[in-house]
Design an enzyme around this catalytic site. Structure first.
Site, PDB file in Angstrom:
ATOM      1  CG  ASN A   1      -9.760  -1.553   1.698  1.00 23.75           C
ATOM      2  OD1 ASN A   1      -9.469  -2.731   1.875  1.00 23.75           O
ATOM      3  ND2 ASN A   1      -9.460  -0.605   2.580  1.00 23.75           N
ATOM      4  CD  GLU A   2     -10.350  -2.443   6.380  1.00 14.11           C
ATOM      5  OE1 GLU A   2     -10.344  -1.349   6.973  1.00 14.11           O
ATOM      6  OE2 GLU A   2      -9.624  -3.402   6.722  1.00 14.11           O
TER       7      GLU A   2
ATOM      8  CD  GLN B   1       0.282  -2.479   3.912  1.00 12.69           C
ATOM      9  OE1 GLN B   1       1.048  -1.878   3.207  1.00 12.69           O
ATOM     10  NE2 GLN B   1      -0.903  -1.982   4.302  1.00 12.69           N
TER      11      GLN B   1
ATOM     12  CD  GLU C   1      -2.888   0.996   2.444  1.00 12.29           C
ATOM     13  OE1 GLU C   1      -2.802   0.061   3.261  1.00 12.29           O
ATOM     14  OE2 GLU C   1      -3.846   1.803   2.436  1.00 12.29           O
TER      15      GLU C   1
ATOM     16  CE1 TYR D   1      -3.538  -5.957   9.074  1.00  9.06           C
ATOM     17  CE2 TYR D   1      -5.840  -5.301   8.820  1.00  9.06           C
ATOM     18  CZ  TYR D   1      -4.540  -5.358   8.328  1.00  9.06           C
ATOM     19  OH  TYR D   1      -4.246  -4.834   7.093  1.00  9.06           O
TER      20      TYR D   1
ATOM     21  CD  GLU E   1      -6.150  -4.645   4.291  1.00  6.62           C
ATOM     22  OE1 GLU E   1      -6.053  -4.257   5.476  1.00  6.62           O
ATOM     23  OE2 GLU E   1      -6.589  -3.934   3.366  1.00  6.62           O
TER      24      GLU E   1
HETATM   25  O1  AHR Z   1      -3.020  -2.519   6.294  1.00  3.71           O
HETATM   26  C1  AHR Z   1      -3.315  -1.294   6.872  1.00  3.71           C
HETATM   27  C2  AHR Z   1      -4.785  -0.934   6.748  1.00  3.71           C
HETATM   28  O2  AHR Z   1      -5.557  -1.816   7.484  1.00  3.71           O
HETATM   29  C3  AHR Z   1      -5.393  -0.984   5.376  1.00  3.71           C
HETATM   30  O3  AHR Z   1      -5.154   0.165   4.638  1.00  3.71           O
HETATM   31  C4  AHR Z   1      -6.851  -1.111   5.672  1.00  3.71           C
HETATM   32  O4  AHR Z   1      -7.563  -1.763   4.652  1.00  3.71           O
HETATM   33  C5  AHR Z   1      -6.884  -1.859   6.990  1.00  3.71           C
HETATM   34  O5  AHR Z   1      -7.716  -1.256   7.904  1.00  3.71           O
END
Ligand code: AHR
Length: 520
Positions: A196-197, A370, A49, A264, A321
């Site tokens: 995205n999201e 990432q 990103e 995450y 992600e």
């Molecule tokens: O990876 C960092 C961020 O986490 C991304 O930009 C977003 O999609 C997520 O919230």
């Protein structure tokens, strides 16, 4: 109680204990004659990103840089990524994607507008990396391209035109513009996400509203037959299934190939105080790894919803992600998401892989967040130096699983590993028949204190297996790490297990990842 009674009671207790010790032998049965889904190589995908030094500095230094580069991309980083067999790269975000306007990233670089990256640190975004540069990167790496479109601040027309610019073959003003900018052949866009999201940084939408917008954007997002990307819709981020339900119901009749799901791992589970990347205690070691395992349930719940609407499993469930997210490294810009990477991250990655393999029928892509210098990165850079993180090594050890056929397995007597109120299974395992025809095992021992022994039973494997050879990743400390200047603290070492009394016994060190091929 007299002495004789006491002795026989002791003998009974001892024999019970011995009996239960014998029963407690951990046993892994691989159902080699029961193949499951193919583990798509894109399960080992990456995410880059416009965030911090993830792209600028970490990957892109520009053609004028003294750091050795090929058309602006760092030669050392690209070489390390090729060694990892990176199959897929997602770009340009993330949250950044919903503020990205593709026309600002084409044409002569010095004429491109400089913008503020409002999402990540408020720094200058030079647009030096745009569409052509991205495709040059994926072509150098040998990966497929996953482009994330802008639904949040873009329009259906802008999206349609970007796709035409990238993919049009014949006469078209946009194809001519692409040619003028140096690319005759169309770019191959394998995947294209619409937003995205959407529940968060992508517009804080309700699923129903997003569904309508997606339908509008997807209707006009076209590409020539034979080079149409798989279109991806923005989904949820935890155990809830409301996004999956709304998308599966609402996106019939428009191009829709997969749902993007994010997840995450935060040691504390709290966004305001996530936990430290290094110097943590065993309480945060276990909370991190136990939290990771929750994705198994999240995926299972969402798959169950998809199975009702799409029994033929045409819609993919892409975990595009994932990774650890710690408190930012002190002294760095919090908007750059810089964190250190330790042995714990390697185990966390391997646990993800084992879960993804178990759901290979729908999880046909995942992207770690990432690739370089950001969150759970593979590679960290500083000026012209780099270090390969423990996560890099976990990815590299698992490369034989790319496009392998998953196999059923049973793990019996898996001991619990507990700290305070948190408990998890000590061991995690995956098995697959590799493209090389060999049987591969991926094993994790999450217990940082105790080695484990695992007896192998290969139901239906045919000829007897006599040894298991591969590599092990472990270290003395839970937070052992590789950094610039200290790059060799955590490295895979050769591993071999053989027959003990005619049986294959695998000894897994405490806090380790082991990947082996079984041999006769
Ligand atoms: O990876 C960092 C961020 O986490 C991304 O930009 C977003 O999609 C997520 O919230």
């Amino acid at each position: 109680m007299n002495r004789t009674h006491a002795m026989s009671l002791l003998t009974l207790v001892a024999s019970l204990l011995m009996g239960s010790a014998a029963e407690a032998q951990v046993k892994l049965t691989v159902l080699a004659d029961q193949p499951g889904a193919v583990i798509h190589r894109n399960v080992y995908g990456q995410f880059a990103e416009h965030l911090g030094t993830g792209i600028y500095e970490g990957l892109w230094v520009g053609p004028e840089s003294r750091v050795p580069n090929l058309r602006g991309w760092r030669i050392d980083v690209v070489k390390a990524l090729k060694n990892l067999k990176v199959p897929l790269v997602r770009w340009p975000g993330g949250c950044f994607a919903d503020e990205y306007h593709w026309r600002e990233g084409i044409g002569p670089r010095q004429q491109r507008p400089v913008k503020v990256n409002t999402t990540w640190g408020g720094v200058a975004e030079t647009n030096a990396v745009g569409t052509h540069e991205f495709f040059d990167l994926v072509e150098q790496v040998g990966a497929e391209a996953y482009v994330n479109g802008n639904l949040g601040t873009g329009s259906a027309q802008e999206t349609a035109e970007w796709l035409e610019y990238m993919t049009a073959e014949g006469q078209s003003t946009l194809a001519e513009l692409r040619r003028k900018n140096g690319r005759d052949k169309p770019f191959r866009v394998h995947y294209f996400a619409i937003g995205n999201e959407a529940w968060g940084c992508g517009g804080h939408m309700r699923p129903e509203y997003y569904v309508d917008l997606y339908r509008q954007f997807a209707t006009f997002a076209k590409a020539p037959r034979g080079s149409r990307p798989v279109f991806i819709a923005s989904g949820g981020h935890d155990e809830r299934t409301d996004w999956t339900e709304a998308l599966a119901k609402g996106l019939k009749g428009v191009p829709f190939g997969a749902i993007s799901h994010h997840g995450y791992t935060l040691p504390t589970g709290k966004w305001d105080k996530k936990g430290s990347a290094v110097g943590f205690g065993e309480d945060q070691w276990i909370s991190t790894l136990a939290h990771t395992l929750k994705i198994d349930d999240y995926i299972a719940r969402n798959k169950a919803v998809l199975d009702q609407h799409d029994p033929k499993k045409q819609i993919g469930f892409f975990f595009d992600e994932w990774g650890s997210w710690y408190d930012p490294e002190p002294g760095t810009d919090p908007g750059f998401l810089v964190q250190r990477n330790t042995l714990r991250d390697a185990l966390l990655a391997a646990l993800h892989f084992n879960v993804f393999h178990a759901h290979a029928d729908r999880v046909r892509m995942s992207n770690v967040a990432q690739m370089v210098n950001v969150l759970q990165a593979m590679i960290v850079t500083s000026k012209d130096k780099l270090a390969l993180t423990p996560t890099y090594h976990a990815f590299e050890m698992y490369t034989p699983f790319q496009d392998a056929t998953s196999l059923g397995l049973r793990l019996e007597n898996n001991p619990a590993y507990s700290v305070g109120a948190v408990s998890m299974p000590s061991l995690s395992a995956t098995a697959a028949r590799g493209k090389d025809g060999r049987l591969w095992l991926g094993l994790v021992n999450s217990d940082p204190n105790k080695p484990q022994e695992l007896l192998l039973d290969l139901a239906g494997a045919g000829a007897a297996v006599t040894s298991a050879k591969g590599r092990v990743l472990t270290a003395a400390a839970m937070d052992a790490e590789n950094r610039i200047g200290e790059t060799e603290q955590v490295r895979p070492q050769p591993y071999e297990a053989g027959l003990v009394n005619g049986k294959l016994l695998l000894k897994l060190p405490a806090k380790s990842v082991v990947v082996v091929a079984l041999t006769r």
